[in-house]
Write a protein that holds these residues in place. Structure first.
Motif, short mmCIF file in Angstrom:
data_model
loop_
_atom_site.label_atom_id
_atom_site.label_comp_id
_atom_site.label_asym_id
_atom_site.label_seq_id
_atom_site.Cartn_x
_atom_site.Cartn_y
_atom_site.Cartn_z
N ASN A 85 72.33 97.95 28.53
CA ASN A 85 72.80 98.22 27.17
C ASN A 85 73.24 96.88 26.59
O ASN A 85 74.42 96.56 26.52
N SER A 86 72.27 96.07 26.19
CA SER A 86 72.53 94.70 25.76
C SER A 86 71.58 94.29 24.64
O SER A 86 70.37 94.55 24.73
N PRO A 87 72.10 93.61 23.61
CA PRO A 87 71.23 93.12 22.53
C PRO A 87 70.62 91.77 22.84
O PRO A 87 69.90 91.20 22.02
N GLY A 88 70.93 91.20 24.00
CA GLY A 88 70.43 89.87 24.36
C GLY A 88 71.57 88.89 24.51
O GLY A 88 72.71 89.26 24.74
N GLY A 89 71.24 87.61 24.40
CA GLY A 89 72.27 86.58 24.57
C GLY A 89 71.65 85.22 24.78
O GLY A 89 70.57 84.93 24.27
N ALA A 90 72.33 84.41 25.56
CA ALA A 90 71.86 83.06 25.82
C ALA A 90 70.59 83.08 26.68
O ALA A 90 70.40 83.99 27.50
N THR A 116 71.43 102.38 24.63
CA THR A 116 71.33 102.25 23.17
C THR A 116 70.41 101.11 22.78
O THR A 116 69.56 101.25 21.89
N VAL A 117 70.58 99.96 23.44
CA VAL A 117 69.79 98.78 23.10
C VAL A 117 69.50 97.98 24.36
O VAL A 117 70.36 97.83 25.22
N ALA A 118 68.27 97.52 24.47
CA ALA A 118 67.87 96.63 25.57
C ALA A 118 66.85 95.67 24.97
O ALA A 118 65.65 95.75 25.24
N ALA A 119 67.35 94.79 24.12
CA ALA A 119 66.48 93.94 23.32
C ALA A 119 66.60 92.48 23.70
O ALA A 119 67.60 92.05 24.26
N THR A 140 64.59 98.17 21.51
CA THR A 140 64.16 97.23 22.55
C THR A 140 63.17 96.23 21.96
O THR A 140 63.03 96.11 20.75
N GLY A 141 62.49 95.50 22.83
CA GLY A 141 61.57 94.48 22.35
C GLY A 141 62.33 93.27 21.84
O GLY A 141 63.11 92.66 22.56
N SER A 142 62.11 92.90 20.58
CA SER A 142 62.73 91.72 19.97
C SER A 142 62.48 90.48 20.81
O SER A 142 63.39 89.73 21.15
N GLN A 228 58.02 103.48 20.14
CA GLN A 228 57.06 102.45 19.74
C GLN A 228 56.74 101.52 20.91
O GLN A 228 55.59 101.11 21.09
N ALA A 229 57.75 101.16 21.70
CA ALA A 229 57.55 100.28 22.86
C ALA A 229 56.64 100.93 23.89
O ALA A 229 55.84 100.25 24.55
N LEU A 230 56.74 102.25 24.03
CA LEU A 230 55.86 102.97 24.96
C LEU A 230 54.41 102.84 24.52
O LEU A 230 53.51 102.59 25.34
N GLU A 231 54.15 102.98 23.23
CA GLU A 231 52.78 102.88 22.71
C GLU A 231 52.20 101.49 22.92
O GLU A 231 50.99 101.33 23.10
#
Length: 295
Positions: A85-90, A116-119, A140-142, A228-231
């Motif tokens: 559950n993370s939006p990213g980082g360094a 919620t988020v794994a981007a 996700t993605g990003s 969308q990520a699954l597709e």
């Protein structure tokens, strides 16, 4: 008070507090000993599954990678669930976690459960796993890298502050917030961003076993829902944490109920826990890692 009174009679408060502390220590010791052979549900711990949580901004990797290594080396751990559950980082710590997950997946099954988020950096860490499970609305993605720099020159001019710097080379002061960026500096810094982005793309292509050009086509920083990520092939199936655990058990060829081992445990004393919970204080050490991030 009589001359022959006992310690408990002379100091009833201290004696009572000592008994409470002794009881707490005894209970903790018995509980720890019990959990060596059994899980919380009373099942034998000869076969267990591990749980790694990656939550919030990724600014450091040491605690997470240490726990991943512990799970990798523990023969009683048959497989590992990675809950993200993370939006990213360094960039660097995200990369270190991804490498640790890759080594773990070479030793035993690893399944990702996206919350919620794994981007961005959160997805970077997920890519090497054997299977990725996302909720339909998980963000996700990003896949991308951003370098954010400020220019304070106009503000400095308004308050009448001039700044001078001496550098050993033409690019040593690149990115300075006190003057506009030159074209040469922009090209130089863009080269760093592009190289890190290419490393990200290569890691996703390798981890997901995708064609690198297919990854490049969607690695423009766009965020995606789980559906969308699954597709696009970035996740394998849709579901929550329960479904992810079932997928992990399938990969591990486990049919019975087994304990889920989660760590690292919070390092704090029982007295501090009581005090902080009573007065609603959260004692943490948070830091901001500015500059180059993947999010």
């Amino acid at each position: 008070m009589q001359k022959g009174s006992s310690f408990s009679q002379k100091h009833p408060f201290i004696f009572g507090l000592t008994l409470i502390v002794a009881a707490v220590i005894l209970f903790a010791g018995v509980t720890a000993a019990f959990r060596i052979g059994f899980s919380d549900d009373g099942f034998s711990s000869d076969t267990r599954l591990g749980l790694v949580r990656i939550e919030g901004m990724i600014t450091d990797s040491e605690e997470t990678t240490d726990w991943i290594r512990t799970l990798r080396e523990d023969e009683s751990i048959r497989g590992v669930l990675l809950r993200i559950n993370s939006p990213g980082g360094a960039v660097a710590p995200s990369q270190e976690i991804a490498r640790a997950v890759e080594r773990l997946a070479q030793a035993k099954p690893v399944v990702v459960s996206m919350s919620t988020v794994a981007a961005s950096g959160g997805y970077y860490a997920a890519a090497p796993a054997d299977l990725i499970v996302a909720n339909p609305s998980t963000l996700t993605g990003s896949i991308g890298v951003i370098m954010e720099l400020s220019n304070l020159q106009e503000l400095m001019d308004k308050i009448g502050v001039k700044r001078q710097s001496l550098t050993s080379g033409a690019l040593k002061g690149a990115g300075s917030p006190f003057r506009p960026m030159t074209q040469k500096e922009r090209e130089y810094l863009m080269g760093i961003v592009n190289d890190m982005h290419e490393q990200f793309v290569e890691a996703v292509a390798k981890g997901r076993e995708m064609d690198i050009d297919a990854v490049r086509a969607i690695a423009d920083g766009r965020a995606l829902t789980g559906r969308q990520a699954l597709e696009l092939g970035l996740v394998d199936t849709l579901g929550g944490m329960e479904e992810a655990i079932e997928e992990l058990k399938k990969l591990c060829e486990i049919t019975e109920k087994v304990p889920l081992v989660e760590a690292p445990e919070k390092k704090s004393g029982w007295l501090r826990d009581i005090l902080t919970s009573s007065i609603n204080i959260n004692i943490t050490s948070e830091g901001l890692n500015p500059g180059l991030v993947i999010h």
